[in-house]
Design a protein around this motif. Structure first.
Motif, mmCIF file in Angstrom:
data_model
loop_
_atom_site.group_PDB
_atom_site.id
_atom_site.type_symbol
_atom_site.label_atom_id
_atom_site.label_comp_id
_atom_site.label_asym_id
_atom_site.label_seq_id
_atom_site.Cartn_x
_atom_site.Cartn_y
_atom_site.Cartn_z
ATOM 1 N N VAL A 79 0.844 -1.204 0.000
ATOM 2 C CA VAL A 79 0.000 0.000 0.000
ATOM 3 C C VAL A 79 0.874 1.247 0.000
ATOM 4 O O VAL A 79 0.668 2.182 -0.789
ATOM 5 N N ILE A 80 1.865 1.272 0.884
ATOM 6 C CA ILE A 80 2.776 2.422 0.959
ATOM 7 C C ILE A 80 3.534 2.598 -0.355
ATOM 8 O O ILE A 80 3.701 3.727 -0.859
ATOM 9 N N SER A 81 3.991 1.496 -0.940
ATOM 10 C CA SER A 81 4.741 1.579 -2.195
ATOM 11 C C SER A 81 3.873 2.086 -3.330
ATOM 12 O O SER A 81 4.311 2.887 -4.152
ATOM 13 N N THR A 82 2.630 1.632 -3.387
ATOM 14 C CA THR A 82 1.718 2.076 -4.433
ATOM 15 C C THR A 82 1.467 3.573 -4.344
ATOM 16 O O THR A 82 1.332 4.260 -5.363
ATOM 17 N N LEU A 83 1.419 4.094 -3.144
ATOM 18 C CA LEU A 83 1.203 5.523 -2.941
ATOM 19 C C LEU A 83 2.479 6.340 -3.159
ATOM 20 O O LEU A 83 2.452 7.574 -3.072
ATOM 21 N N GLY A 84 3.594 5.646 -3.437
ATOM 22 C CA GLY A 84 4.853 6.349 -3.671
ATOM 23 C C GLY A 84 5.458 6.946 -2.419
ATOM 24 O O GLY A 84 6.193 7.931 -2.486
ATOM 25 N N ARG A 133 -1.614 3.248 -11.751
ATOM 26 C CA ARG A 133 -0.615 2.934 -10.733
ATOM 27 C C ARG A 133 -1.031 1.713 -9.909
ATOM 28 O O ARG A 133 -0.196 0.880 -9.541
ATOM 29 N N ILE A 134 -2.303 1.603 -9.601
ATOM 30 C CA ILE A 134 -2.775 0.444 -8.840
ATOM 31 C C ILE A 134 -2.630 -0.834 -9.660
ATOM 32 O O ILE A 134 -2.213 -1.880 -9.150
ATOM 33 N N LEU A 135 -2.932 -0.770 -10.948
ATOM 34 C CA LEU A 135 -2.789 -1.942 -11.812
ATOM 35 C C LEU A 135 -1.319 -2.324 -11.957
ATOM 36 O O LEU A 135 -0.959 -3.513 -11.938
ATOM 37 N N ASP A 136 -0.459 -1.341 -12.072
ATOM 38 C CA ASP A 136 0.973 -1.612 -12.179
ATOM 39 C C ASP A 136 1.501 -2.272 -10.905
ATOM 40 O O ASP A 136 2.400 -3.120 -10.956
ATOM 41 N N MET A 137 0.917 -1.898 -9.765
ATOM 42 C CA MET A 137 1.306 -2.479 -8.480
ATOM 43 C C MET A 137 1.190 -3.995 -8.493
ATOM 44 O O MET A 137 1.994 -4.703 -7.889
ATOM 45 N N LYS A 138 0.202 -4.533 -9.182
ATOM 46 C CA LYS A 138 -0.047 -5.971 -9.178
ATOM 47 C C LYS A 138 1.193 -6.759 -9.584
ATOM 48 O O LYS A 138 1.590 -7.708 -8.911
ATOM 49 N N TYR A 139 1.807 -6.363 -10.658
ATOM 50 C CA TYR A 139 2.935 -7.130 -11.176
ATOM 51 C C TYR A 139 4.234 -6.893 -10.426
ATOM 52 O O TYR A 139 5.075 -7.772 -10.340
ATOM 53 N N TYR A 140 4.399 -5.702 -9.870
ATOM 54 C CA TYR A 140 5.712 -5.348 -9.351
ATOM 55 C C TYR A 140 5.785 -5.255 -7.832
ATOM 56 O O TYR A 140 6.874 -5.149 -7.293
ATOM 57 N N LEU A 145 -9.107 -4.949 -7.839
ATOM 58 C CA LEU A 145 -10.468 -4.554 -8.220
ATOM 59 C C LEU A 145 -11.144 -3.745 -7.121
ATOM 60 O O LEU A 145 -11.812 -2.739 -7.393
ATOM 61 N N ARG A 146 -10.974 -4.156 -5.882
ATOM 62 C CA ARG A 146 -11.586 -3.413 -4.781
ATOM 63 C C ARG A 146 -10.949 -2.031 -4.617
ATOM 64 O O ARG A 146 -11.629 -1.077 -4.219
ATOM 65 N N SER A 147 -9.679 -1.914 -4.945
ATOM 66 C CA SER A 147 -9.002 -0.624 -4.833
ATOM 67 C C SER A 147 -9.546 0.403 -5.800
ATOM 68 O O SER A 147 -9.397 1.605 -5.578
ATOM 69 N N VAL A 148 -10.172 -0.052 -6.883
ATOM 70 C CA VAL A 148 -10.748 0.871 -7.859
ATOM 71 C C VAL A 148 -12.270 0.745 -7.916
ATOM 72 O O VAL A 148 -12.902 1.159 -8.896
ATOM 73 N N GLY A 183 4.171 -5.486 -22.895
ATOM 74 C CA GLY A 183 4.491 -5.568 -21.474
ATOM 75 C C GLY A 183 3.552 -4.652 -20.708
ATOM 76 O O GLY A 183 3.462 -3.458 -21.025
ATOM 77 N N LEU A 184 2.824 -5.208 -19.748
ATOM 78 C CA LEU A 184 1.845 -4.411 -19.018
ATOM 79 C C LEU A 184 2.508 -3.219 -18.335
ATOM 80 O O LEU A 184 1.995 -2.095 -18.394
ATOM 81 N N HIS A 185 3.645 -3.443 -17.706
ATOM 82 C CA HIS A 185 4.333 -2.351 -17.014
ATOM 83 C C HIS A 185 4.706 -1.238 -17.994
ATOM 84 O O HIS A 185 4.472 -0.054 -17.727
ATOM 85 N N GLU A 186 5.262 -1.622 -19.121
ATOM 86 C CA GLU A 186 5.685 -0.635 -20.110
ATOM 87 C C GLU A 186 4.488 0.140 -20.659
ATOM 88 O O GLU A 186 4.555 1.365 -20.834
ATOM 89 N N PHE A 187 3.392 -0.566 -20.908
ATOM 90 C CA PHE A 187 2.178 0.097 -21.385
ATOM 91 C C PHE A 187 1.680 1.115 -20.367
ATOM 92 O O PHE A 187 1.322 2.254 -20.723
ATOM 93 N N LEU A 188 1.653 0.731 -19.106
ATOM 94 C CA LEU A 188 1.119 1.614 -18.068
ATOM 95 C C LEU A 188 2.019 2.816 -17.821
ATOM 96 O O LEU A 188 1.528 3.927 -17.616
ATOM 97 N N ILE A 189 3.321 2.609 -17.854
ATOM 98 C CA ILE A 189 4.248 3.733 -17.669
ATOM 99 C C ILE A 189 4.074 4.746 -18.799
ATOM 100 O O ILE A 189 4.077 5.964 -18.569
ATOM 101 N N ASP A 190 3.888 4.256 -20.018
ATOM 102 C CA ASP A 190 3.648 5.159 -21.146
ATOM 103 C C ASP A 190 2.340 5.912 -20.958
ATOM 104 O O ASP A 190 2.268 7.130 -21.202
ATOM 105 N N TYR A 191 1.301 5.209 -20.504
ATOM 106 C CA TYR A 191 -0.001 5.845 -20.271
ATOM 107 C C TYR A 191 0.117 6.927 -19.196
ATOM 108 O O TYR A 191 -0.401 8.039 -19.361
ATOM 109 N N ILE A 192 0.792 6.612 -18.113
ATOM 110 C CA ILE A 192 0.939 7.579 -17.016
ATOM 111 C C ILE A 192 1.690 8.819 -17.495
ATOM 112 O O ILE A 192 1.326 9.953 -17.152
ATOM 113 N N ALA A 193 2.738 8.617 -18.288
ATOM 114 C CA ALA A 193 3.517 9.753 -18.794
ATOM 115 C C ALA A 193 2.669 10.639 -19.700
ATOM 116 O O ALA A 193 2.714 11.874 -19.615
ATOM 117 N N ARG A 194 1.888 10.030 -20.582
ATOM 118 C CA ARG A 194 1.019 10.800 -21.479
ATOM 119 C C ARG A 194 -0.042 11.558 -20.677
ATOM 120 O O ARG A 194 -0.350 12.716 -20.950
#
Length: 314
Positions: free
Chosen positions: A48-53, A175-182, A204-207, A287-298
């Motif tokens: 939880v703490i890591s997901t919140l940065g 960010r929550i979805l990215d948390m799943k894998y990493y 799913l509950r987090s969103v 790669g899910l992580h790569e896709f999400l990082i690109d989405y977050i940056a955009r």
């Protein structure tokens, strides 16, 4: 509209969304921690703490991941400048800046929620009250959004509020979805296990998507189905596709009000093209992580461009 007022509306709803998303993440973490042994529960709170940065800041203040330490740090600890109490204080402060552009109903919803939360978070939150605090934060978000939809003219103020909502919501879901894998899944050996399913349920509950996903998928939890739901399903109001579509419409409306498009509209079109024809297979191939990082940056670039286009600091 003055840039200062537009900025107040935009950030009022960004902070509101951030507070609500943080509360949902805490609620999901609490649910998971209560079903684990002590060691596993600490790992859930660490996630939880890591997901919140906040991991670096948290570990500078605390040397353990016990539940009460974590949720008090997130909700009210003064060593955490971005705690929920401060977030909701920022919601109220920005509402005051934009007071002449919002309805009385919205101001009342914000002010009453702030007074309630400020009182609840003025002292440490114990095991017996953390659930009530989290529910109060979620209800506050529902009430303010209800006031926005039910009492506001569909004018510039309305669309700046929506822009803030969907920029923040998209980033939170990604960010929550990215948390799943990493963060949550400790090893690829757990993929498909009961641990894997439980952690997808936490995502799913987090969103606020557990019920909607179950209705659509007969409760079958798997990576492909959840990624398709949270990334590409425009029916779910916290999916990346829904946020993208809502933000696009909002930016078009603002451009019509101002008689011109800005950089944010161009960046929005680019983001649209990047995801419009995307399939789950495309996402996993990239790669899910790569896709999400690109989405977050955009998404972050669009948020910054909105402020520049409409001179938030002018």
């Amino acid at each position: 509209m003055l840039g200062r007022t537009a900025n107040g509306l935009f950030w009022m709803f960004r902070y509101l969304e951030r507070a609500e998303n943080t509360a949902r993440l805490l609620e999901a973490g609490l649910r998971m921690a209560l079903t684990r042994d002590i060691v596993s529960a600490r790992e859930e709170w660490r996630s939880v703490i890591s997901t919140l940065g906040l991991r670096q800041q948290y570990e500078a203040a605390h040397d353990d991941y016990e539940g009460p330490l974590v949720w008090n740090y997130v909700l009210r600890d003064k060593s955490n400048a971005g705690n929920v109490r401060e977030m909701f204080g920022a919601v109220r402060s920005n509402a005051r800046v934009a007071r002449t552009s919002i309805s009385s109903e919205m101001w009342e919803a914000v002010n009453e929620s702030w007074m309630r939360l400020d009182k609840m978070l003025s002292r440490p939150v114990g095991q017996g009250s953390v659930g009530e605090v989290v529910s109060t934060i979620r209800r506050a978000g529902t009430q303010v959004h209800g006031a926005l939809d039910g009492s506001m003219l569909r004018n510039e103020a309305y669309h700046f509020a929506r822009a803030g909502t969907y920029v923040e919501r998209a980033e939170s879901t990604a960010r929550i979805l990215d948390m799943k894998y990493y963060l949550l899944l400790p090893s690829l050996n757990h993929v498909g296990s009961s641990l894997d399913s439980g952690q997808w349920d936490q995502v799913l509950r987090s969103v606020a998507g557990a019920s909607a996903y179950t209705w659509l998928n007969a409760a079958e939890l798997n990576a492909r189905g959840i990624v398709e739901f949270l990334v590409l399903d425009e029916r779910f109001p916290r999916s990346l596709a829904f946020c993208r579509s809502a933000l696009r419409d909002t930016l078009r409306a603002l451009a019509r009000f101002h008689g011109r498009e800005g950089d944010s509209n161009e960046l929005m079109r680019s983001a649209d093209m990047a995801i419009a024809e995307t399939s789950p297979d495309d996402i996993f191939d990239q790669g899910l992580h790569e896709f999400l990082i690109d989405y977050i940056a955009r998404n972050a670039a669009i948020g910054e461009a909105i402020g520049q286009d409409y001179r938030f600091l002018a």
